[in-house]
Design a protein around this motif. Structure first.
Motif, PDB file in Angstrom:
ATOM      1  N   ARG A 307       0.838  -1.211   0.000  1.00  0.00           N
ATOM      2  CA  ARG A 307       0.000   0.000   0.000  1.00  0.00           C
ATOM      3  C   ARG A 307       0.870   1.257   0.000  1.00  0.00           C
ATOM      4  NH1 ARG A 307      -3.018  -1.081   4.164  1.00  0.00           N
ATOM      5  NH2 ARG A 307      -4.862  -1.760   3.002  1.00  0.00           N
ATOM      6  N   ASP A 311       0.843   4.330  -2.556  1.00  0.00           N
ATOM      7  CA  ASP A 311       0.666   5.706  -2.067  1.00  0.00           C
ATOM      8  C   ASP A 311       1.811   6.605  -2.544  1.00  0.00           C
ATOM      9  OD1 ASP A 311      -1.651   4.961  -0.812  1.00  0.00           O
ATOM     10  OD2 ASP A 311      -0.761   4.794   1.184  1.00  0.00           O
ATOM     11  N   HIS A 312       3.031   6.057  -2.495  1.00  0.00           N
ATOM     12  CA  HIS A 312       4.195   6.852  -2.928  1.00  0.00           C
ATOM     13  C   HIS A 312       4.091   7.192  -4.414  1.00  0.00           C
ATOM     14  CE1 HIS A 312       8.330   8.263  -3.165  1.00  0.00           C
ATOM     15  NE2 HIS A 312       8.504   7.478  -4.219  1.00  0.00           N
ATOM     16  N   TYR A 314       1.417   7.517  -6.297  1.00  0.00           N
ATOM     17  CA  TYR A 314       0.381   8.510  -6.562  1.00  0.00           C
ATOM     18  C   TYR A 314       0.684   9.849  -5.889  1.00  0.00           C
ATOM     19  CZ  TYR A 314      -2.472   5.291  -9.174  1.00  0.00           C
ATOM     20  OH  TYR A 314      -2.930   4.451 -10.161  1.00  0.00           O
ATOM     21  N   ALA A 315       1.425   9.821  -4.783  1.00  0.00           N
ATOM     22  CA  ALA A 315       1.849  11.079  -4.166  1.00  0.00           C
ATOM     23  C   ALA A 315       2.799  11.818  -5.096  1.00  0.00           C
ATOM     24  CB  ALA A 315       2.524  10.810  -2.824  1.00  0.00           C
TER      25      ALA A 315
END
Length: 440
Positions: A307, A311-312, A314-315
């Motif tokens: 996850r 997240d990284h 899309y960040a």
């Protein structure tokens, strides 16, 4: 037993059962498959034996007769009872309902689903392996029930699974093997499992040639001692012919019959067997639980790692969008052309003059509408921003998918996915367009 107050031990085991029932271990981590089996074994042991036995500690002793294909289990059961209650399998493999024989005074203990709740009850012969055939026979002493289980090494998977389930539900294992096959690996796998959980076990060595009586039983007894079963009774049944009813001579099975009758008749002896097996089963559950919990923690750690990688990715996409919308990068191509067109008309500066105050802004917008060229500029900005969002979302999906491909668990999730995880979701473009319009 409805309304009975659970003991602290029962409450703790009920909590364990509820917790283990939620374990799935979906990721293919090292040891996960073994722990999935362990979770299933814990649940089955609790449901089929431990919880029912704790709830009815005074119920009759359940002796399950199990063993290898062709070992003579059904013939032994019939001979102990004195009539045919379990049809011997002439053709292998035999698929039929397991048979439980009990005294008429003990019928109340077996008519409901106290033990083996997953098996339907029947009183007639059945070929449905998921039913339990109940046979009333008063030659069996009160306080004892004998259950004839399928072959532990049957070529039919359902038979093997049921045999293991029935043996796990036993207070006493009456394990039948033959002089020709007593050293086989499969029987010893079950016997080792019995020893590991301190289950009460008696071994019947069947079909021993008279000339081998002085050699084979002592050798089997030595093997039992070496494998933690030194205190388990060993009965040797000589190779002999059966009578017209298919029964062994009474003398051949008399030692077993006398021993079982003594256990059934003496409440203290019966309780000793029950508590030995019950204590061993609970101890085995307690030993398996920590390893299962560690496997759950490992799964959660890997899930958090996967996850975090997503997240990284899309960040990074969000950061790129923020930078390009803040530093003027977005003002290129069509957007830049429309900007020059808008500024070049002079309407831009006239618009600034008109927006002296908020009230005047509203008034002028009402009277005059948008300045010429503003609509084209807005469309160009929206189009450029939408393209940027699509590009960065696609790049983020590719980065996330690539990071998962480098991880065995991630690869398994990608392979099992019903959609292409290297691309944005199917409705992303629509949502991005709507978000931009709503923002305007």
């Amino acid at each position: 037993m409805a309304g009975r107050q659970l003991t602290p031990l029962e409450s703790a085991l009920a909590e364990l059962r509820a917790a283990v029932a939620q374990v799935s271990l979906p990721l293919p981590l090292p040891g996960a498959e073994e722990q999935r089996k362990a979770a299933d074994e814990i649940n089955r042991q609790l449901e089929d034996y431990v919880m029912p036995r704790l709830a009815t500690i005074d119920a009759p002793l359940l002796a399950v007769v199990g063993g290898s294909t062709g070992a003579g289990k059904s013939t032994l059961v019939n001979s102990l009872v004195g009539r045919e209650v379990s049809a011997p399998g002439v053709i292998r493999p035999t698929t039929r309902a397991p048979v439980l024989v009990h005294h008429s005074s003990d019928a109340r203990w077996f008519a409901d689903d106290r033990i083996l709740p997953g098996l339907a009850r029947s009183t007639g012969s059945s070929r449905d392996s998921r039913s339990l055939q109940l046979v009333v026979e008063d030659s069996i002493p009160p306080g004892l029930a004998i259950l004839d289980a399928p072959d532990i090494d049957s070529v039919v998977v359902e038979n093997r699974q049921l045999a293991a389930q029935l043996l796990a539900a036993a207070d006493l294992w009456l394990f039948v093997t033959s002089a020709a096959r007593y050293a086989d690996a499969v029987p010893w796998g079950f016997l080792r499992a019995a020893a590991d959980r301190s289950a009460a076990v008696a071994v019947v060595l069947d079909r021993v040639p008279p000339r081998a009586m002085t050699e084979v039983p002592p050798h089997l007894g030595q093997l039992m001692s070496e494998r933690g079963l030194a205190d388990s009774p060993l009965f040797a049944v000589p190779e002999t012919t059966v009578d017209s009813q298919g029964l062994l001579p009474a003398s051949a099975v008399q030692p077993i019959r006398v021993w079982l009758a003594a256990l059934a008749a003496d409440q203290a002896s019966r309780a000793k067997v029950v508590h030995q097996t019950l204590d061993g089963a609970i101890a085995a559950l307690a030993a398996k639980a920590p390893e299962l919990a560690r496997s759950v923690d490992e799964q959660l750690e890997v899930i958090e790692q996967l996850r975090a990688e997503v997240d990284h990715s899309y960040a990074e996409a969000v950061r790129t969008v923020q930078v390009q919308t803040a530093d003027g990068t977005l003002l290129r191509g069509e957007v830049l052309a429309r900007w020059h067109e808008f500024v070049g008309t002079g309407e831009f500066f006239r618009a600034l003059e008109q927006k002296v105050s908020w009230l005047r802004d509203r008034l002028m917008a009402t009277l005059r509408g948008e300045p010429p060229g503003a609509g084209n500029l807005k469309i160009a900005v929206e189009s450029g921003l939408e393209s940027l969002l699509r590009e960065e979302a696609a790049a983020a999906a590719e980065r996330a998918e690539a990071s998962w491909q480098a991880n065995a668990a991630g690869r398994a999730l990608i392979e099992g996915a019903s959609i292409d995880l290297s691309r944005s979701s199917a409705d992303f473009d629509r949502k991005a367009s709507r978000a931009i319009r709503d923002w305007q």
